[in-house]
Write a protein that holds these residues in place. Structure first.
Motif, short mmCIF file in Angstrom:
data_model
loop_
_atom_site.label_atom_id
_atom_site.label_comp_id
_atom_site.label_asym_id
_atom_site.label_seq_id
_atom_site.Cartn_x
_atom_site.Cartn_y
_atom_site.Cartn_z
N TYR A 78 3.04 62.94 41.93
CA TYR A 78 3.50 62.81 40.54
C TYR A 78 3.51 61.33 40.16
O TYR A 78 3.85 60.48 40.98
N ASP A 110 4.86 58.82 36.75
CA ASP A 110 5.68 58.80 35.55
C ASP A 110 4.80 58.40 34.37
O ASP A 110 4.21 57.32 34.37
N GLU A 159 7.59 63.02 34.63
CA GLU A 159 6.78 63.04 35.86
C GLU A 159 5.68 64.08 35.70
O GLU A 159 5.97 65.26 35.48
N ASP A 204 9.76 64.14 50.66
CA ASP A 204 9.87 63.83 49.24
C ASP A 204 10.21 62.34 49.17
O ASP A 204 11.30 61.94 49.54
N PHE A 205 9.26 61.51 48.76
CA PHE A 205 9.53 60.08 48.68
C PHE A 205 8.70 59.44 47.57
O PHE A 205 7.74 60.02 47.08
N LYS A 206 9.14 58.24 47.18
CA LYS A 206 8.44 57.49 46.13
C LYS A 206 7.95 56.18 46.72
O LYS A 206 8.60 55.59 47.58
N SER A 222 6.73 52.39 45.39
CA SER A 222 6.64 51.50 44.23
C SER A 222 5.18 51.13 44.02
O SER A 222 4.35 51.25 44.93
N GLU A 252 4.34 53.89 39.95
CA GLU A 252 5.12 54.40 41.07
C GLU A 252 4.59 55.79 41.41
O GLU A 252 4.34 56.59 40.52
N HIS A 297 5.05 59.40 43.42
CA HIS A 297 6.08 60.29 43.96
C HIS A 297 5.38 61.42 44.71
O HIS A 297 4.67 62.22 44.10
N LYS A 335 5.57 64.77 47.26
CA LYS A 335 6.37 65.87 47.81
C LYS A 335 5.41 66.76 48.58
O LYS A 335 4.30 67.05 48.09
#
Length: 165
Positions: free
Chosen positions: A16, A18, A23, A62-64, A66, A133, A135, A137
């Motif tokens: 994902y 933004d 998102e 599940d992490f993001k 930068s 950024e 994301h 999952k």
């Protein structure tokens, strides 16, 4: 099995980004078409692997990341004017098309055509996801030691170690 360097990892993911505060799903790897790669050899973003490094088969994540840890900040300077003569006789590419390019050292990369001027084609050399950024999952489907052939080739040959054709 726990993920370790020189192991082959197969995983699902939803990516994902933004866009205007929402998102949006931009990419997926499914159970039927997983992402399979050789861990620890530099094929993937370093921070992507770092986030997976403690996981095992069956784990979810599940992490993001930068923009800095993903594809970098957007670089306004990374726009090139390619002389139209470069396309000698071939059709001038359309705006939005992706061009395979090569620098003087033989490094391959891609650029997206952003405009066509009277004497040049303007190409954005930033990665399409620069400045964003990311994301992730997903789930770890399988982890296995790489075969000697995979290690010598420097990449995975599929979820089971055989390349499908």
């Amino acid at each position: 099995m726990k993920i370790e360097s020189q192991h082959v990892v197969s995983l699902t993911y939803d990516l994902y980004v933004d866009q205007d505060g929402t998102e949006n799903l931009v990419e997926s790897a499914t159970q039927e078409q997983p992402l399979t790669f050789l861990f620890g050899v530099g094929q993937m973003l370093p921070k992507f692997e770092e986030n997976l490094s403690t996981l095992s088969t069956g784990d979810s994540y599940d992490f993001k990341l930068s923009a800095q840890d993903a594809y970098g900040e957007y670089d306004e300077e990374a726009v090139a004017n390619l002389p139209k003569e470069m396309f000698n006789g071939t059709d001038i590419p359309e705006i939005g098309s992706i061009l395979p390019l090569q620098d003087n050292n033989g490094n391959r990369f891609q650029g997206q055509v952003v405009s066509v001027a009277e004497d040049a084609v303007v190409v954005d050399l930033n990665h399409p996801m620069a400045g964003q950024e990311l994301h992730f999952k997903g789930n770890i489907i399988n982890v296995r030691p790489a075969t000697p052939e995979e290690l010598s080739h420097g990449h995975a040959h599929g979820a089971d170690g055989h390349q499908g054709h």
